[in-house]
Design a protein around this motif. Structure first.
Motif, PDB file in Angstrom:
ATOM      1  N   GLU A  62       0.833  -1.206   0.000  1.00 28.19           N
ATOM      2  CA  GLU A  62       0.000   0.000   0.000  1.00 28.19           C
ATOM      3  C   GLU A  62       0.868   1.256   0.000  1.00 28.19           C
ATOM      4  O   GLU A  62       0.555   2.236  -0.684  1.00 28.19           O
ATOM      5  CB  GLU A  62      -0.942   0.006   1.208  1.00 28.19           C
ATOM      6  CG  GLU A  62      -2.182  -0.874   1.049  1.00 28.19           C
ATOM      7  CD  GLU A  62      -1.886  -2.361   1.188  1.00 28.19           C
ATOM      8  OE1 GLU A  62      -0.733  -2.715   1.501  1.00 28.19           O
ATOM      9  OE2 GLU A  62      -2.807  -3.167   0.985  1.00 28.19           O
ATOM     10  N   THR A  91       0.938   4.262  -2.900  1.00 30.86           N
ATOM     11  CA  THR A  91       0.838   5.718  -2.720  1.00 30.86           C
ATOM     12  C   THR A  91       1.967   6.423  -3.462  1.00 30.86           C
ATOM     13  O   THR A  91       1.753   7.431  -4.145  1.00 30.86           O
ATOM     14  CB  THR A  91       0.894   6.082  -1.221  1.00 30.86           C
ATOM     15  OG1 THR A  91      -0.238   5.492  -0.575  1.00 30.86           O
ATOM     16  CG2 THR A  91       0.855   7.586  -1.006  1.00 30.86           C
ATOM     17  N   HIS A 120      -1.160  -2.780   7.099  1.00 30.71           N
ATOM     18  CA  HIS A 120      -0.924  -2.158   5.784  1.00 30.71           C
ATOM     19  C   HIS A 120      -2.027  -1.177   5.387  1.00 30.71           C
ATOM     20  O   HIS A 120      -2.767  -1.383   4.432  1.00 30.71           O
ATOM     21  CB  HIS A 120      -0.655  -3.203   4.688  1.00 30.71           C
ATOM     22  CG  HIS A 120      -1.618  -4.344   4.634  1.00 30.71           C
ATOM     23  ND1 HIS A 120      -2.809  -4.270   3.979  1.00 30.71           N
ATOM     24  CD2 HIS A 120      -1.551  -5.596   5.168  1.00 30.71           C
ATOM     25  CE1 HIS A 120      -3.438  -5.428   4.103  1.00 30.71           C
ATOM     26  NE2 HIS A 120      -2.714  -6.236   4.811  1.00 30.71           N
ATOM     27  N   ARG A 138      -4.143   1.972   3.882  1.00 29.63           N
ATOM     28  CA  ARG A 138      -4.130   2.581   2.549  1.00 29.63           C
ATOM     29  C   ARG A 138      -4.009   4.102   2.662  1.00 29.63           C
ATOM     30  O   ARG A 138      -4.567   4.699   3.566  1.00 29.63           O
ATOM     31  CB  ARG A 138      -5.419   2.241   1.810  1.00 29.63           C
ATOM     32  CG  ARG A 138      -5.616   0.750   1.686  1.00 29.63           C
ATOM     33  CD  ARG A 138      -6.978   0.444   1.117  1.00 29.63           C
ATOM     34  NE  ARG A 138      -7.261  -0.983   1.281  1.00 29.63           N
ATOM     35  CZ  ARG A 138      -8.306  -1.581   0.732  1.00 29.63           C
ATOM     36  NH1 ARG A 138      -9.150  -0.891   0.007  1.00 29.63           N
ATOM     37  NH2 ARG A 138      -8.502  -2.860   0.915  1.00 29.63           N
ATOM     38  N   ARG A 185      -6.531   8.116  -1.772  1.00 24.89           N
ATOM     39  CA  ARG A 185      -6.725   7.572  -3.123  1.00 24.89           C
ATOM     40  C   ARG A 185      -8.110   7.922  -3.626  1.00 24.89           C
ATOM     41  O   ARG A 185      -8.951   8.421  -2.881  1.00 24.89           O
ATOM     42  CB  ARG A 185      -6.514   6.059  -3.127  1.00 24.89           C
ATOM     43  CG  ARG A 185      -7.554   5.303  -2.368  1.00 24.89           C
ATOM     44  CD  ARG A 185      -7.052   3.953  -1.907  1.00 24.89           C
ATOM     45  NE  ARG A 185      -8.136   3.231  -1.247  1.00 24.89           N
ATOM     46  CZ  ARG A 185      -8.562   3.511  -0.038  1.00 24.89           C
ATOM     47  NH1 ARG A 185      -8.026   4.478   0.665  1.00 24.89           N
ATOM     48  NH2 ARG A 185      -9.575   2.852   0.474  1.00 24.89           N
ATOM     49  N   GLU A 229      -4.500  -0.263  -4.670  1.00 27.33           N
ATOM     50  CA  GLU A 229      -4.589  -0.836  -3.336  1.00 27.33           C
ATOM     51  C   GLU A 229      -5.593  -1.989  -3.299  1.00 27.33           C
ATOM     52  O   GLU A 229      -5.336  -3.035  -2.706  1.00 27.33           O
ATOM     53  CB  GLU A 229      -5.003   0.241  -2.318  1.00 27.33           C
ATOM     54  CG  GLU A 229      -3.885   1.190  -1.928  1.00 27.33           C
ATOM     55  CD  GLU A 229      -3.733   2.371  -2.892  1.00 27.33           C
ATOM     56  OE1 GLU A 229      -4.192   2.277  -4.041  1.00 27.33           O
ATOM     57  OE2 GLU A 229      -3.144   3.383  -2.477  1.00 27.33           O
ATOM     58  N   GLU A 230      -6.761  -1.782  -3.946  1.00 27.59           N
ATOM     59  CA  GLU A 230      -7.768  -2.856  -3.981  1.00 27.59           C
ATOM     60  C   GLU A 230      -7.227  -4.050  -4.775  1.00 27.59           C
ATOM     61  O   GLU A 230      -7.480  -5.199  -4.418  1.00 27.59           O
ATOM     62  CB  GLU A 230      -9.074  -2.361  -4.606  1.00 27.59           C
ATOM     63  CG  GLU A 230     -10.012  -1.658  -3.639  1.00 27.59           C
ATOM     64  CD  GLU A 230      -9.683  -0.192  -3.462  1.00 27.59           C
ATOM     65  OE1 GLU A 230      -9.324   0.450  -4.460  1.00 27.59           O
ATOM     66  OE2 GLU A 230      -9.752   0.312  -2.323  1.00 27.59           O
TER      67      GLU A 230
END
Lengths: 437, 233
Positions: free
Chosen positions: A210, A214, B43, B45, B48, B179-180
């Motif tokens: 993750e 970013t 983790h 996110r 976004r 991320e997904e």
């Protein structure tokens, strides 16, 4: 900006800076974690203290696997090491596969920009170069030149025993390396040859997938204005059982070469850098002097901080001074590195360590003494402006300056207008009050 | 003795340099390690794109995917079912003056290629192959990106070496962001596949005079077939 639609750039910058700082605060622990996960996935991790060590390790890996032909995708760390020279000296055939780097390899020139390395060359120069080296009819259209490079390079990809890449990020969670490319050379380099070597600075670790996501959201926007590069490739370990492709051996070289020394010091935030090149794209100095003038691998504001840090302030003293401090580099930096502050710190260090010229110190002492006496300052300024203006005559250019012959050796100094700012200001105010009457 | 063996102490010396600069004391090591483990475990996110917020309607994910794919210079076509894929590919190849000869991932062997008069081979692509047909693990709406995973049934070269890459992706495999997509990969694989390839459009370069040219070392064209979109109008 189209590439930013839908996501708040400021929020992204804050998050990105924190992602980088999180790792830098505990870099030893993250590196050890990365080494564990990468090793578990089947990679072999090496540690290199200096750029010379990098070359030795790569050559050793090449010998170990009987490598003769090497294909490279872009790696700035390998430029730090002059790796190509070392490989060629050992009798290995090396081909740079990034189009820009390939052109530079043919021309025997260093890159002038970290993202667009061959920015300093025109299409015509490249046409001549290709015709001469490839022994093909001279092409003039850019797509034709690109196709010729592709077709000449394809056999090299297929025949190479070893692919060498950099790593934009290394992911501690999964033990992976991540690279971004547009040309697709990075994918081929990390997929086709039986040995893959990824070379990266120790600071390039991020914690999770993750966190990497970013940064990948930010890097292409800041580098080329793209929302994403055509390819983002995450490599983890070696070829699995049943796979038809992928390297059988994966070596990752973690490079210090001056980086660890920046931790805990005034320049630590420089280690956040993700090598996007935004600072040089917006730098008025870079735009005027070009990348080669910086004298080493990294140009622009980031280079003006990194180069003295890596090769010694005594060897790169001009770089932190080659800035107008306009501040644009800090404004555009996606990981919020305060570049002008860092350059100022390097200037301070130069003075503290007595690295500035004696003449400069004397001049500043004289200036300081005058600046504390405003009347005297005004008098001397008026005298100098008048004299220099007379000296220059009609051309309004000075070919020689008292105490400044070094400066005027290679250029002319525009002469002062004859009157000082203060005199002009006083005149203007008087005129105003006259009109008012 | 090899350079690698001579280099044995390098790791300790580099780590020692890093530790000497670290603000945190060695006594905090345990706490820091717990903190790192927590972060890796969670983790979280970052900021976004929220596509659901952008348009709260079904199918907006696929619409965004196609819009962004187009912006990355991919072409696309929607088909209702897998059975229509060979004919759609044949039409695309003819329209672009390309040979009707494809190499493809094995999962597409069961389709009726002969009916579409396509010369079909189920094998990894070689350097001389012109058309490669692959599936995709998922599609990412934010950037118009396809995610391809390496594996024995999903040879990587098929999307890299041919000048034309045709990718078949199911509409229900659309996700909002990278991320997904990472979460989907985590769910499907204990350990990451050897390679995770994010592919957005055909390869390109702007190295000569900053002029964008499509087709560098990878494909010149990326054609996407989006299969079975529910709210397809």
């Amino acid at each position: 900006m189209q590439a930013l639609a839908g996501v708040d750039f400021e929020k992204l910058r804050d998050a990105a800076a924190e992602i980088r700082d999180r790792v830098l605060r505990n870099l030893d622990l993250y590196l050890e974690h990365f080494e564990r996960t990468a090793t578990n996935a089947g990679a072999c991790v090496h540690w290199a203290e200096t750029s010379a060590d990098v070359n030795r390790i790569v050559l050793d890996i090449a010998r170990q696997h009987g490598v003769r032909r090497v294909i490279k995708s872009k790696s700035m760390v390998s430029e730090e090491c002059a790796l190509n020279d070392a490989l060629e000296a050992a009798g290995l055939a090396v081909v740079e596969s990034d189009l820009g780097e390939y052109i530079l390899q043919l021309a025997h020139e260093p890159p002038s920009h970290i993202v667009a390395p061959v920015m300093h060359k025109s299409k015509d120069e490249i046409s001549d170069l290709f015709a001469r080296i490839h022994q093909t009819p001279r092409k003039t259209a850019i797509p034709e030149l690109c196709r010729e490079a592709r077709e000449i390079m394809r056999p090299h990809f297929v025949a190479a025993d070893m692919g060498i890449s950099g790593a934009n990020f290394m992911i501690a969670e999964t033990g992976s390396t991540l690279i971004v490319t547009n040309e697709g050379n990075g994918r081929l380099t990390t997929t086709l040859p039986r040995v893959h070597v990824a070379i990266s600075g120790v600071e390039k670790v991020v914690a999770t997938l993750e966190d990497a996501a970013t940064l990948v959201r930010l890097l292409p926007r800041s580098a080329t204005g793209q929302s994403i590069t055509n390819y983002v490739t995450i490599n983890t370990g070696t070829r699995h059982v049943g796979d038809h492709d992928g390297p059988r051996h994966f070596h990752i070289i973690l490079v210090d070469a001056g980086r660890a020394n920046l931790l805990g010091g005034e320049l630590q935030s420089m280690l956040r850098c993700i090598r996007c090149g935004a600072c040089m794209n917006h730098c008025p100095v870079y735009q005027n002097v070009g990348g080669h003038a910086y004298g080493w691998v990294y140009p622009g504001p980031m280079g003006s901080v990194l180069t003295p840090a890596f090769v010694g302030l005594e060897n790169a003293g001009d770089l932190p001074n080659a800035s107008t401090f306009c501040g644009e580099c800090a404004v555009v930096c996606p990981v919020k590195i305060p570049l002008p502050d860092l350059m100022r710190k390097l200037r301070e260090q130069q003075v503290e360590r007595g690295l500035r010229a004696k003449r400069e110190r004397v001049a500043l002492t004289v200036w300081l003494a005058l600046a504390r006496r405003p009347r005297l300052y005004a008098l001397i300024a008026a005298l100098s402006a008048h004299t220099l203006s007379r000296l220059a005559g009609k051309t309004k250019l000075l070919h020689w300056l008292p105490f400044g012959s070094g400066w005027t050796k290679g250029r002319d100094m525009p002469a002062p207008a004859g009157r000082t700012f203060r005199a002009l200001y006083r005149m203007r105010e008087q005129k105003k009050s006259n009109v008012g009457d | 003795m090899s350079a690698i063996e001579q280099n044995a102490g390098a790791k300790e010396r580099i780590l020692a340099r890093i530790r000497s600069a670290r603000e945190a004391q060695e006594s905090r090591r345990k706490i820091e390690l717990q903190e790192i483990a927590r972060h890796l475990d969670a983790h979280p996110r970052g900021p976004r794109l929220m596509i659901e917020d952008e348009a709260g309607m079904a199918g907006s994910m696929q619409a965004r995917f196609l819009e962004r794919a187009r912006a990355m210079a991919s072409t696309f076509e929607e088909v209702a079912s897998m059975n229509q894929v060979p004919h759609a590919i044949a039409a695309y190849l003819i329209a672009n003056g390309l040979p009707k000869e494809v190499v493809a991932w094995p999962e597409f062997s069961r389709l009726d290629w002969r009916a579409a008069e396509i010369d079909f081979a189920s094998r990894p692509a070689a350097a001389s192959d012109l058309i490669g047909v692959t599936g995709a693990f998922c599609a990412i709406a934010e950037t118009g990106t396809l995610l391809l995973l390496s594996g024995s049934e999903t040879p990587a070269t098929t999307s890299m070496l041919p000048e034309t890459h045709i990718a078949i992706v199911h509409a229900d495999r659309s996700v909002a962001t990278m991320e997904e997509a990472c979460m989907l990969v985590r769910g499907a694989h204990q350990q990451l596949p050897r390679a995770v390839y994010f592919v957005s459009g055909p390869s390109r370069t702007a190295d000569i005079e900053q002029t964008i040219v499509l087709g560098a070392h990878g494909p010149y064209r990326l054609h996407i077939l989006l299969v079975g979109r529910a709210s397809h109008s």
